[in-house]
Design a protein around this motif. Structure first.
Motif, PDB file in Angstrom:
ATOM      1  N   VAL A   1     -12.918 -55.143   1.460  1.00 29.28           N
ATOM      2  CA  VAL A   1     -13.797 -55.948   1.659  1.00 29.28           C
ATOM      3  C   VAL A   1     -14.591 -54.741   3.091  1.00 29.28           C
ATOM      4  CG1 VAL A   1     -15.769 -58.010   2.301  1.00 29.28           C
ATOM      5  CG2 VAL A   1     -13.881 -58.221   1.250  1.00 29.28           C
ATOM      6  N   LYS A   2     -16.285 -54.356   2.777  1.00 31.72           N
ATOM      7  CA  LYS A   2     -17.022 -53.317   2.923  1.00 31.72           C
ATOM      8  C   LYS A   2     -17.257 -54.622   3.847  1.00 31.72           C
ATOM      9  CE  LYS A   2     -17.900 -49.853  -0.239  1.00 31.72           C
ATOM     10  NZ  LYS A   2     -19.234 -49.256  -0.854  1.00 31.72           N
ATOM     11  N   GLY A   3     -18.030 -53.654   5.130  1.00 31.41           N
ATOM     12  CA  GLY A   3     -18.616 -54.301   6.475  1.00 31.41           C
ATOM     13  C   GLY A   3     -20.467 -55.082   5.446  1.00 31.41           C
ATOM     14  N   SER A   4     -20.749 -55.684   5.704  1.00 36.66           N
ATOM     15  CA  SER A   4     -21.635 -57.518   5.618  1.00 36.66           C
ATOM     16  C   SER A   4     -21.311 -57.651   4.268  1.00 36.66           C
ATOM     17  CB  SER A   4     -23.062 -56.708   5.245  1.00 36.66           C
ATOM     18  OG  SER A   4     -23.046 -56.120   7.026  1.00 36.66           O
ATOM     19  N   GLY A   5     -20.041 -57.431   3.869  1.00 34.82           N
ATOM     20  CA  GLY A   5     -19.284 -57.866   2.584  1.00 34.82           C
ATOM     21  C   GLY A   5     -19.144 -59.510   2.625  1.00 34.82           C
TER      22      GLY A   5
ATOM     23  N   LYS B   1      -9.788 -60.964  12.196  1.00 34.59           N
ATOM     24  CA  LYS B   1     -10.759 -60.680  13.301  1.00 34.59           C
ATOM     25  C   LYS B   1     -11.869 -59.263  13.515  1.00 34.59           C
ATOM     26  CE  LYS B   1     -10.795 -59.674  18.205  1.00 34.59           C
ATOM     27  NZ  LYS B   1     -10.078 -59.389  19.729  1.00 34.59           N
ATOM     28  N   GLU B   2     -11.162 -58.130  12.694  1.00 33.01           N
ATOM     29  CA  GLU B   2     -11.483 -56.678  12.326  1.00 33.01           C
ATOM     30  C   GLU B   2     -12.136 -57.377  11.125  1.00 33.01           C
ATOM     31  OE1 GLU B   2      -8.060 -57.967  12.263  1.00 33.01           O
ATOM     32  OE2 GLU B   2      -7.422 -56.657  14.463  1.00 33.01           O
ATOM     33  N   ALA B   3     -12.341 -57.686  10.332  1.00 28.55           N
ATOM     34  CA  ALA B   3     -13.202 -58.326   8.665  1.00 28.55           C
ATOM     35  C   ALA B   3     -14.233 -58.590   9.907  1.00 28.55           C
ATOM     36  CB  ALA B   3     -12.370 -58.714   8.031  1.00 28.55           C
ATOM     37  N   GLU B   4     -14.239 -59.473  10.535  1.00 32.64           N
ATOM     38  CA  GLU B   4     -15.532 -60.198  11.137  1.00 32.64           C
ATOM     39  C   GLU B   4     -16.220 -58.935  11.495  1.00 32.64           C
ATOM     40  OE1 GLU B   4     -15.646 -64.639  12.944  1.00 32.64           O
ATOM     41  OE2 GLU B   4     -14.076 -63.621  13.744  1.00 32.64           O
ATOM     42  N   GLU B   5     -15.770 -58.643  12.399  1.00 30.38           N
ATOM     43  CA  GLU B   5     -16.268 -57.147  13.361  1.00 30.38           C
ATOM     44  C   GLU B   5     -17.316 -56.563  12.185  1.00 30.38           C
ATOM     45  OE1 GLU B   5     -13.571 -55.618  15.619  1.00 30.38           O
ATOM     46  OE2 GLU B   5     -13.331 -57.830  17.352  1.00 30.38           O
ATOM     47  N   ARG B   6     -17.159 -56.338  10.909  1.00 29.22           N
ATOM     48  CA  ARG B   6     -17.280 -55.367  10.392  1.00 29.22           C
ATOM     49  C   ARG B   6     -18.521 -56.066   9.601  1.00 29.22           C
ATOM     50  NH1 ARG B   6     -12.690 -54.554   8.207  1.00 29.22           N
ATOM     51  NH2 ARG B   6     -13.428 -55.093   6.175  1.00 29.22           N
ATOM     52  N   GLY B   7     -18.783 -57.619   9.910  1.00 30.36           N
ATOM     53  CA  GLY B   7     -19.616 -59.159   8.875  1.00 30.36           C
ATOM     54  C   GLY B   7     -19.284 -59.436   8.220  1.00 30.36           C
ATOM     55  N   VAL B   8     -18.186 -59.117   7.376  1.00 33.27           N
ATOM     56  CA  VAL B   8     -17.660 -59.804   6.862  1.00 33.27           C
ATOM     57  C   VAL B   8     -17.800 -61.892   6.908  1.00 33.27           C
ATOM     58  CG1 VAL B   8     -15.945 -60.150   4.744  1.00 33.27           C
ATOM     59  CG2 VAL B   8     -15.905 -57.869   6.004  1.00 33.27           C
ATOM     60  N   LYS B   9     -18.010 -62.163   5.835  1.00 29.60           N
ATOM     61  CA  LYS B   9     -17.535 -63.891   5.598  1.00 29.60           C
ATOM     62  C   LYS B   9     -16.883 -63.832   4.765  1.00 29.60           C
ATOM     63  CE  LYS B   9     -21.934 -63.700   7.671  1.00 29.60           C
ATOM     64  NZ  LYS B   9     -21.946 -63.682   9.358  1.00 29.60           N
TER      65      LYS B   9
END
Length: 75
Positions: free
Chosen positions: A24-28, A47-55
C-alpha cells in the motif's frame, strides 16, 4: 512513498494481510474482510505502514436472502 497501490483489499487476513501492508502506497488504505477482525498494532509491518500514513479498515458484509436477491435483480 513505497507500495504499488493506494487501496488494497484483503480477503484472507493473517499472514496475507501482513504481506499486503508493504504494497500500500503512503496515505493509502487497506481493507480486510478476513475474520476475525485484525488487531492492527500486532500485525507484522503495521508500524511501518502506519508511519507512511496507511489506514486500515475491517469490513464485514452481512449475508441475507433479500439483499442477495436485490443484487441479482440488477443483472
Amino acid at each position: 512513498g513505497g507500495g504499488i497501490g493506494r487501496c488494497m483489499y484483503d480477503c484472507l487476513g493473517g499472514e496475507t494481510l501482513e504481506r499486503c501492508l508493504s504494497l500500500v502506497k503512503g496515505s493509502g488504505l487497506i481493507v480486510t474482510i478476513g475474520s476475525p477482525p485484525p488487531n492492527w498494532e500486532n500485525l507484522k509491518g503495521w508500524k511501518e505502514a502506519e508511519e507512511r500514513g496507511v489506514k486500515g479498515e475491517f469490513f464485514i458484509l452481512e449475508e441475507g436472502g433479500k439483499q442477495l436477491s436485490d443484487i441479482a435483480s440488477l443483472w
